[in-house]
Design a protein around this motif. Structure first.
Motif, PDB file in Angstrom:
ATOM      1  N   GLY A 131      -6.627  -6.442  -1.805  1.00 27.62           N
ATOM      2  CA  GLY A 131      -7.032  -5.335  -2.653  1.00 27.62           C
ATOM      3  C   GLY A 131      -6.314  -5.350  -3.972  1.00 27.62           C
ATOM      4  O   GLY A 131      -5.404  -6.159  -4.196  1.00 27.62           O
ATOM      5  N   VAL A 144      -1.600 -11.146  -0.035  1.00 26.99           N
ATOM      6  CA  VAL A 144      -2.165  -9.975   0.628  1.00 26.99           C
ATOM      7  C   VAL A 144      -1.507  -8.721   0.055  1.00 26.99           C
ATOM      8  O   VAL A 144      -0.313  -8.518   0.232  1.00 26.99           O
ATOM      9  N   THR A 145      -2.289  -7.913  -0.666  1.00 21.68           N
ATOM     10  CA  THR A 145      -1.742  -6.670  -1.248  1.00 21.68           C
ATOM     11  C   THR A 145      -2.743  -5.537  -1.022  1.00 21.68           C
ATOM     12  O   THR A 145      -3.480  -5.151  -1.929  1.00 21.68           O
ATOM     13  N   PRO A 146      -2.764  -5.009   0.196  1.00 21.59           N
ATOM     14  CA  PRO A 146      -3.744  -3.967   0.514  1.00 21.59           C
ATOM     15  C   PRO A 146      -3.572  -2.730  -0.362  1.00 21.59           C
ATOM     16  O   PRO A 146      -2.458  -2.420  -0.791  1.00 21.59           O
TER      17      PRO A 146
ATOM     18  N   GLN B 159       5.314  -4.030   2.685  1.00 19.76           N
ATOM     19  CA  GLN B 159       3.980  -3.444   2.809  1.00 19.76           C
ATOM     20  C   GLN B 159       4.063  -1.926   2.925  1.00 19.76           C
ATOM     21  O   GLN B 159       3.274  -1.194   2.314  1.00 19.76           O
ATOM     22  N   ARG B 244       1.184  -3.857  -7.455  1.00 20.71           N
ATOM     23  CA  ARG B 244       2.035  -4.765  -6.677  1.00 20.71           C
ATOM     24  C   ARG B 244       3.504  -4.506  -6.917  1.00 20.71           C
ATOM     25  O   ARG B 244       4.117  -5.127  -7.780  1.00 20.71           O
TER      26      ARG B 244
END
Lengths: 327, 327
Positions: A131, A144-146, B159, B244
């Motif tokens: 995302g 992967v960076t939701p 995350q 990010r």
């Protein structure tokens, strides 16, 4: 062969159990025992001749996962999850089910295992782990960076699965499923629900709401292909995964406008006329951060396959859910 | 300004508290209160004129994090962790401290916050989130696939930090620190401990063990630079992070042989003669899966800086730890 399905009352879980019952064997071995688990009691798949136990279990509750682990299934499909819309609306329930539930399962395997029992765990992850600022086409090495809590929880589950696999506690494989389309049944609380609704409802002669602009591009596969992924993952030689057990699954990239044109080709103008545009900023915000297309080279090389035309996705729905006929 | 440091008795935590005490201000504001927390009671940094509370707290224990959150520090440095070697040897303690501790902190902020309190959280992650099949130089968009439990726990913490930041619960920034070299003091249970030992011990006239081949390439920065990263992260405009918040920090890529040649230039052949090769397969296995070099373009553009020659890393140690002289 004893198979446990977590999330067995969900759409994919039901279809998977039915497929296993129909196939009778998996990878050349007879499926003689099924344990079907969900928060509501799943049903025995039609025609299954083996032992089938159906249990209503909250995986994240104390002792639940270890109770399942003592049954020592050789293969576990972990499909249980709170969907994206609900996980976004309720942080606590999302983390509890999607993260704590997954961790409870893996830890129960760790504690129960070690004396000859090391099950294969097929984990349904999601393209929602990607995302934000992503390229038009995401390759297998992209970060992967939701941008949702659901995607975050799936990404964390993937990491756990990889670590526990690396340690030899279990044989894990994580499948980042495209958005499933056409989902049968009723709309659910996934933010992606409308992608199916705008096809499913018109095919049934009913009105459908489109909450986003038709220029939105997204990544799809049919329920039939998704079940195919799960079955393939259950028998694949996992040594071929190397040090990365989580895989982007094949799919099909289409805009909403392309979905609608495919619907027109399959079901005509009268179906398309049933789609009503009604922008929903909350849905727009969630789905706009999602991936639009992938180059799932690893999964393709490993033999995973999916539809390449949206018309075929619609036809799969008509064949599998509507007995081949359109309202 | 009230600052909480978690892991304040560790090497970086102590240096950070000393730096804050020395600087008196941070981002133009007076640091008038420090809360220093670790599993062993930290010490008040020399010369600090404000209020300093030192607490022995296990962050993952029931109620510990919420007790800290009620103090409502404006800035939190979360440096507390079980190191890589120990997290690999003991799965349970690693997940408890590195994952559960981080989650407890973030959840305590979520529950305590919301009425005008939204602290900045600077999280020390690690280049150990990368591993396995990686390119010679890792860029900012490369996938995170840790090959240790420590790296997995840091990746999961990242995350969580990103999701809680996205939700507006806190203002998070995660720094993937290179291996810190030269670490002062004694060897620790990090698998990377020898990278410092082979410099530190010879500089002090003592023998050092090299458990890997000298062709091994790795990614380094000095304690001085690492503290610089933390301070910079504490005052940076976080809007510049976009979607990010976890960043690869700058560092220096060197082989063990290049480390040793730098030692020879700074301290002569007699220092190098104190390094004894004694291969350790367990250490080899862990560190061989680690990243060798990065192109940390985002962090550089955001103003993070580090040494560019290994000689300077050794000289920083001689200046900061040995009063400028070599044994």
């Amino acid at each position: 062969m004893h198979i446990l399905i977590l999330g067995a009352a969900g759409m994919l879980g039901r279809k998977l159990a039915e497929r296993l019952a129909r196939d009778v064997t998996l990878g050349g071995r007879t499926v003689d025992r099924l344990t079907l688990v969900d928060v509501v009691k799943p049903t025995v798949p039609a025609g299954f001749a083996g032992l089938c136990e159906c249990l209503a279990v909250d995986l994240a509750s104390e002792g639940a996962a270890s109770g399942l682990a003592t049954r020592r299934p050789e293969l576990i499909f972990h499909l249980a999850a709170i969907v994206s819309g609900e996980a976004e609306a309720d942080l606590e329930i999302g983390y509890r089910v999607n993260l704590d539930g997954t961790r409870a399962l893996l830890d129960a395997i760790r504690i129960e295992g070690g004396s000859g029992w090391r099950p294969r765990v097929v984990f349904s992850s999601s393209n929602a782990v990607y995302g934000g600022t992503v390229p038009d086409v995401i390759d297998d090495t992209f970060v992967v960076t939701p941008q949702t809590s659901y995607g975050t929880q799936k990404a964390m589950g993937e990491q756990l699965l990889a670590d526990y696999s690396r340690r030899g506690i279990l044989d894990g494989i994580g499948l980042r499923l495209p958005t499933i389309c056409v989902r049968p049944g009723k709309p659910n609380r996934a933010a992606s629900s409308f992608f199916s609704g705008i096809i499913r409802e018109p095919l049934a002669g009913q009105e459908a709401i489109l909450p986003v602009a038709d220029t939105l591009r997204h990544w799809f596969t049919s329920p039939r292909s998704a079940i195919g992924f799960l079955i393939h993952a259950a028998t694949l030689d996992l040594a071929r995964l190397g040090d990365r057990p989580n895989l982007n699954m094949p799919g099909l990239s289409a805009t909403v406008a392309e979905q609608i044109e495919a619907l027109r080709r399959v079901a005509g103008d009268k179906a398309v006329a049933l789609i009503r545009s009604e922008p929903d900023p909350a849905v727009e915000r969630i789905v706009s951060g999602w991936a639009r297309a992938f180059d799932p080279a690893r999964a393709r090389a490993l033999g995973f396959t999916a539809e390449t035309r949206f018309d075929d996705i619609i036809r799969a729905h008509v064949e599998d859910e509507l007995g081949g006929t359109i309202a």
